[in-house]
Design an enzyme around this catalytic site. Sequence first.
Site, PDB file in Angstrom:
ATOM      1  N   LEU A   1      41.242  55.722 -42.145  1.00 19.37           N
ATOM      2  CA  LEU A   1      40.051  56.098 -42.900  1.00 19.37           C
ATOM      3  C   LEU A   1      38.937  56.144 -41.873  1.00 19.37           C
ATOM      4  O   LEU A   1      38.803  55.215 -41.069  1.00 19.37           O
ATOM      5  CB  LEU A   1      39.734  55.059 -43.984  1.00 19.37           C
ATOM      6  CG  LEU A   1      40.643  55.040 -45.219  1.00 19.37           C
ATOM      7  CD1 LEU A   1      40.330  53.814 -46.070  1.00 19.37           C
ATOM      8  CD2 LEU A   1      40.475  56.307 -46.044  1.00 19.37           C
ATOM      9  N   ASP A   2      38.139  57.199 -41.865  1.00 23.57           N
ATOM     10  CA  ASP A   2      37.120  57.313 -40.826  1.00 23.57           C
ATOM     11  C   ASP A   2      35.989  56.310 -41.045  1.00 23.57           C
ATOM     12  O   ASP A   2      35.946  55.586 -42.038  1.00 23.57           O
ATOM     13  CB  ASP A   2      36.612  58.752 -40.693  1.00 23.57           C
ATOM     14  CG  ASP A   2      35.900  59.249 -41.943  1.00 23.57           C
ATOM     15  OD1 ASP A   2      35.108  58.489 -42.516  1.00 23.57           O
ATOM     16  OD2 ASP A   2      36.131  60.415 -42.337  1.00 23.57           O
ATOM     17  N   PHE A   3      35.069  56.264 -40.101  1.00 22.24           N
ATOM     18  CA  PHE A   3      34.002  55.259 -40.051  1.00 22.24           C
ATOM     19  C   PHE A   3      33.205  55.192 -41.347  1.00 22.24           C
ATOM     20  O   PHE A   3      32.836  54.116 -41.820  1.00 22.24           O
ATOM     21  CB  PHE A   3      33.076  55.593 -38.872  1.00 22.24           C
ATOM     22  CG  PHE A   3      32.066  54.526 -38.550  1.00 22.24           C
ATOM     23  CD1 PHE A   3      32.452  53.338 -37.956  1.00 22.24           C
ATOM     24  CD2 PHE A   3      30.722  54.718 -38.826  1.00 22.24           C
ATOM     25  CE1 PHE A   3      31.523  52.355 -37.637  1.00 22.24           C
ATOM     26  CE2 PHE A   3      29.783  53.744 -38.522  1.00 22.24           C
ATOM     27  CZ  PHE A   3      30.187  52.557 -37.917  1.00 22.24           C
TER      28      PHE A   3
END
Length: 263
Positions: free
Chosen positions: A101-103
């Site tokens: 999951l990205d930032f």
Amino acid sequence: MRLNKFISHHTTYSRREADKLIFDGRVKVNGAIVKEPGFEVEEGDKVAVNGRPVKKSTKYTCIVYNKPRGELVTKKDDRGRKTIYDSLPKKYRHFIPVGRLDFNSEGLLILTDSPKVAHALMNSDLPRVYKLKIKGEVTEDMIKAMQEGVEVGDAGAHEESNIKKMVLKPFLSAQIIKNSPKYSTLKVAIGEGKNRELRRFFANFGSEVVDLKRLSYGWVSLNALPTGKTRYFDKKEYKLLKDFLHKTDEKNISNKKEKECRN
């Protein structure tokens, strides 16, 4: 599997720590020192770090983490940003995340101490369900692309990504919860986990994803798990995982035999 990946998956060392160990000549494969992180470890190879054998366990543990926004799914960040391992208890430091999951994304993240489990889940077509909020309305072009698939460019991609084009499969399902000119909310399910897939999808139509939360992965759901907290798989989830791995093994054996027959 690459040697550095093999070490990071089966020990508490990170990938970068494994690289240093390899470069320093502290890793042996079948009794011989190997200084190439990309060396391919085959089934049956014996790997040792500092003279100690790296053991592959047949047992495995899986946890669910409700990842908050503002954390990277990586062991260490060159820019000093917070990672999931800064928040997770130290006993999970060697656990492998199933996908990313990205930032700026949040929600369900599965982690496991088994490379086999991680690989099988990541490379499956199990549904990943997300709730997301986008700028603007959901257009007919978006709906058509959700139903039929689409090729997208690098809009919405990570700034360091080298992937300029990406072919996205049709969504497994899509529910429009709210549709308005300012902001719209959807619940979607996709069967693959390409890098920033949903952000790139909507950016392809000039829209921006402002909130993104993963609610479930296959049969594993976030439910009421608080943000920043973890839980172990329950008995039912482990049973379904065991069945899934058995079917995956059978499929792999069948594909291997079919390939051998063609050759």
